[in-house]
Design a protein around this motif. Structure first.
Motif, mmCIF file in Angstrom:
data_model
loop_
_atom_site.group_PDB
_atom_site.id
_atom_site.type_symbol
_atom_site.label_atom_id
_atom_site.label_comp_id
_atom_site.label_asym_id
_atom_site.label_seq_id
_atom_site.Cartn_x
_atom_site.Cartn_y
_atom_site.Cartn_z
ATOM 1 N N SER A 228 -2.686 13.763 3.760
ATOM 2 C CA SER A 228 -1.923 14.894 3.233
ATOM 3 C C SER A 228 -1.408 14.604 1.828
ATOM 4 C CB SER A 228 -0.742 15.215 4.151
ATOM 5 O OG SER A 228 0.219 14.164 4.111
ATOM 6 N N GLU A 229 -1.011 15.669 1.141
ATOM 7 C CA GLU A 229 -0.538 15.515 -0.227
ATOM 8 C C GLU A 229 0.748 14.698 -0.320
ATOM 9 O OE1 GLU A 229 -1.149 18.903 -3.056
ATOM 10 O OE2 GLU A 229 -1.483 20.006 -1.189
ATOM 11 N N ASP A 230 1.482 14.611 0.772
ATOM 12 C CA ASP A 230 2.704 13.799 0.762
ATOM 13 C C ASP A 230 2.465 12.401 1.324
ATOM 14 O OD1 ASP A 230 2.323 14.580 3.377
ATOM 15 O OD2 ASP A 230 4.415 15.139 3.745
ATOM 16 N N GLY A 231 1.181 12.001 1.418
ATOM 17 C CA GLY A 231 0.867 10.634 1.783
ATOM 18 C C GLY A 231 0.973 10.316 3.258
ATOM 19 N N LYS A 232 0.500 11.223 4.113
ATOM 20 C CA LYS A 232 0.537 11.002 5.557
ATOM 21 C C LYS A 232 -0.871 11.094 6.148
ATOM 22 C CE LYS A 232 5.067 10.867 5.591
ATOM 23 N NZ LYS A 232 5.780 9.588 5.815
ATOM 24 N N PHE A 233 -1.127 10.297 7.158
ATOM 25 C CA PHE A 233 -2.380 10.357 7.909
ATOM 26 C C PHE A 233 -2.499 11.733 8.550
ATOM 27 C CE2 PHE A 233 -4.636 9.614 12.005
ATOM 28 C CZ PHE A 233 -5.823 9.084 11.517
ATOM 29 N N LYS A 397 -1.190 8.551 -4.516
ATOM 30 C CA LYS A 397 -1.578 7.190 -4.863
ATOM 31 C C LYS A 397 -1.345 6.232 -3.702
ATOM 32 C CE LYS A 397 2.853 5.812 -6.943
ATOM 33 N NZ LYS A 397 3.519 5.331 -8.151
ATOM 34 N N GLY A 398 -2.089 5.141 -3.714
ATOM 35 C CA GLY A 398 -1.895 4.089 -2.729
ATOM 36 C C GLY A 398 -2.858 4.106 -1.556
ATOM 37 N N TRP A 399 -3.773 5.106 -1.496
ATOM 38 C CA TRP A 399 -4.665 5.218 -0.346
ATOM 39 C C TRP A 399 -6.102 4.803 -0.638
ATOM 40 C CZ3 TRP A 399 -3.632 6.785 4.749
ATOM 41 C CH2 TRP A 399 -2.300 7.129 4.996
ATOM 42 N N THR A 400 -6.382 4.283 -1.820
ATOM 43 C CA THR A 400 -7.758 3.943 -2.170
ATOM 44 C C THR A 400 -8.371 2.946 -1.191
ATOM 45 O OG1 THR A 400 -7.366 4.385 -4.515
ATOM 46 C CG2 THR A 400 -9.245 2.988 -3.968
ATOM 47 N N ASN A 401 -7.655 1.906 -0.835
ATOM 48 C CA ASN A 401 -8.205 0.893 0.071
ATOM 49 C C ASN A 401 -8.418 1.440 1.481
ATOM 50 O OD1 ASN A 401 -8.510 -1.176 -1.754
ATOM 51 N ND2 ASN A 401 -6.517 -2.069 -1.366
ATOM 52 N N ALA A 430 -3.940 3.500 13.174
ATOM 53 C CA ALA A 430 -3.184 2.240 13.045
ATOM 54 C C ALA A 430 -3.280 1.691 11.626
ATOM 55 C CB ALA A 430 -3.689 1.225 14.057
ATOM 56 N N ALA A 431 -4.494 1.741 11.041
ATOM 57 C CA ALA A 431 -4.673 1.240 9.676
ATOM 58 C C ALA A 431 -3.857 2.048 8.678
ATOM 59 C CB ALA A 431 -6.149 1.274 9.301
ATOM 60 N N ALA A 432 -3.700 3.343 8.939
ATOM 61 C CA ALA A 432 -2.998 4.221 7.999
ATOM 62 C C ALA A 432 -1.516 3.905 7.896
ATOM 63 C CB ALA A 432 -3.185 5.677 8.415
ATOM 64 N N GLU A 433 -0.960 3.267 8.917
ATOM 65 C CA GLU A 433 0.482 2.983 8.894
ATOM 66 C C GLU A 433 0.895 2.139 7.700
ATOM 67 O OE1 GLU A 433 1.432 1.229 12.644
ATOM 68 O OE2 GLU A 433 1.043 3.066 13.798
ATOM 69 N N ALA A 434 -0.010 1.293 7.230
ATOM 70 C CA ALA A 434 0.299 0.427 6.091
ATOM 71 C C ALA A 434 0.390 1.210 4.773
ATOM 72 C CB ALA A 434 -0.745 -0.672 5.968
ATOM 73 N N TYR A 435 -0.149 2.423 4.766
ATOM 74 C CA TYR A 435 -0.216 3.206 3.522
ATOM 75 C C TYR A 435 0.772 4.375 3.492
ATOM 76 C CZ TYR A 435 -4.685 0.768 3.319
ATOM 77 O OH TYR A 435 -5.665 -0.198 3.305
ATOM 78 N N GLU A 436 1.266 4.755 4.660
ATOM 79 C CA GLU A 436 2.135 5.927 4.726
ATOM 80 C C GLU A 436 3.489 5.648 4.065
ATOM 81 O OE1 GLU A 436 0.759 8.621 8.438
ATOM 82 O OE2 GLU A 436 2.086 6.968 8.935
ATOM 83 N N LYS A 437 3.991 6.683 3.438
ATOM 84 C CA LYS A 437 5.281 6.554 2.749
ATOM 85 C C LYS A 437 6.391 7.033 3.652
ATOM 86 C CE LYS A 437 3.278 7.123 -1.835
ATOM 87 N NZ LYS A 437 3.268 7.890 -3.090
#
Length: 437
Positions: A228-233, A397-401, A430-437
């Motif tokens: 999502s645009e607010d950085g959520k899975f 930003k922050g989701w490239t990896n 589970a992997a997305a948790e490291a990137y969520e704001k």
């Protein structure tokens, strides 16, 4: 349910697209570190400048870009270039390593999905006022901005759809798809063709775990962006399970390739590209890549819109960006070059649609009037998609990896039948948790 749409007027105004990841234009070019030769002696009062420049793409793009660099040197004899170009594979890793060592090229080509991360890490230099943005619509510029400052400029506009082998379908006695077809049509066609495929040929690549292919399916479902645009899975579980289960069934039926064949694919490689060597009939493609496919097998292919459902599945987006590295010691000259590359009519005539329809409105209009029949095929896909195609968003930003590293791990496990669709969803969440704001 939010719908992202781009109107016909906006697309034509921006000369507007996926991953992908996505998008795309990655190809099997070769690397080259040779300096483009100077046509004459340096102009009086100008010190000799060598600009390092790095991009990825097909052979067609390499040749067009090298011709443009040569023309720039002819017009600016004090500037020569040290070009480095390749296919998409490994490009980001190499460029990121150089940037981390503060040794990135002066001018770098970036995928739209990477730009927000590069700006956030202060790895890019502000481009304006040296780069004239007046003939580029503000909406297509937004992906390269932060706090009102322009750090990357789009180079072209493209539509995301599919390409297929016309003769292969005809040989099977299967009707070609039409623009506006649905995902139900796609899977029905896969089963119809699958029943007639000869040994060693497949309907399409295994896209079970492909980030951009799944994004198009989720878009069509009206479920929005995967992140999502607010950085959520934001992967819709029901849609993901249905998508991956369908491909699991196609894989077991031999309608999509087994993992070893699927992973051997190298886009635009005359020997390794699965469509070019006749092993698959359909694959994903951006509108600007048609010329590259056609150069490998003349008059063999056709484009069709991405399948839709309640909404369109394909989208329109900036193809890629040029930016100037923050570590460049020749930033002013680099910005002058970028300005010329985007805004000069002669450059536009050389580059044509190698990076999509140019974003400079005047250059785009001039090209449309004199396009070859091959270029018009890509333009037709763009115009067909612009009717109600999804609007591409640069993402937070922050989701490239997550997109380039974590998602492919799950993709490969699906392809090798090492993981169930349900478990694949859990792994991604589970992997997305490291990137969520």
């Amino acid at each position: 349910m939010r719908r992202w749409k781009r109107s016909l007027g906006i697309v034509l105004a921006t000369a507007l697209v996926g991953s992908l990841v996505a998008c795309s234009g990655g190809g099997g070019g070769k690397k080259n570190s040779n300096t483009v030769p100077s046509a004459s002696a340096p102009a009086a009062g100008n010190e000799q400048v060598k600009l390092r420049i790095m991009w990825w793409g097909s052979q067609e793009r390499h040749e067009a870009t090298l011709a443009a660099l040569d023309l720039y040197t002819q017009k600016n004899p004090h500037v020569t270039f040290e070009p480095e170009f390749s296919g998409m594979d490994g490009y980001l890793d190499k460029l990121s390593t150089q940037a981390a060592a503060k040794n990135a090229p002066d001018v770098v080509q970036l995928d739209p999905g990477w730009v927000s991360d590069w700006i956030g890490r202060n790895q890019l230099t502000e481009l304006s006022p040296e780069v004239d943005l007046s003939k580029i619509d503000e909406k297509v510029l937004s992906g390269g901005q932060l706090d009102g400052k322009q750090y990357a400029v789009p180079l072209g506009s493209v539509a995301y759809g599919m390409i297929y082998d016309k003769a292969a379908l005809e040989k099977l006695g299967v009707a070609s798809p039409q623009n506006g077809w649905t995902w139900d049509d796609f899977f029905a066609l896969a089963e119809e063709a699958g029943a007639k495929l000869p040994e060693g040929q497949y309907f399409t690549k295994d896209y079970a775990g492909d980030y951009f292919a799944y994004s198009a399916f989720q878009y069509a479902r009206g479920k929005g962006m995967v992140v999502s645009e607010d950085g959520k899975f934001n992967v819709d579980k029901d849609s993901f399970i249905e998508w991956t289960t369908k491909f699991e069934q196609l894989r077991k039926a031999g309608i999509v390739p087994p993992a070893d064949v699927n992973t051997s694919d190298k886009e635009f490689d005359p020997n390794m590209d699965l469509m070019v060597n006749g092993k698959v009939i359909f694959r994903l493609s951006f509108s600007n890549n048609f010329g590259a496919w056609n150069s490998l097998k003349n008059d063999a292919y056709a484009l069709v819109t991405m399948p839709r459902e309640v909404e369109a599945g394909g989208w329109l987006k900036p193809s890629m960006y040029f930016a100037v590295s923050s570590n460049s010691k020749k930033a002013e000259e680099a910005k002058k070059f970028v300005n010329w590359f985007v805004n000069d009519p002669e450059a536009g005539q050389l580059l044509k649609t190698a990076r999509g329809l140019p974003v400079n409105k005047e250059i785009a209009s001039a090209l449309e009037a004199s396009m070859s029949d091959v270029d018009k095929v890509g333009l037709e896909l763009l115009h067909a998609t612009e009717v109600d195609g999804q609007t591409w968003k640069p993402g937070t930003k922050g989701w490239t990896n997550f997109i380039d590293k974590d998602w492919p791990l799950v993709r490969d496990m699906l392809s090798f039948n090492k993981i169930t669709p349900e478990k694949a969803f859990d792994e991604l969440k589970a992997a997305a948790e490291a990137y969520e704001k």
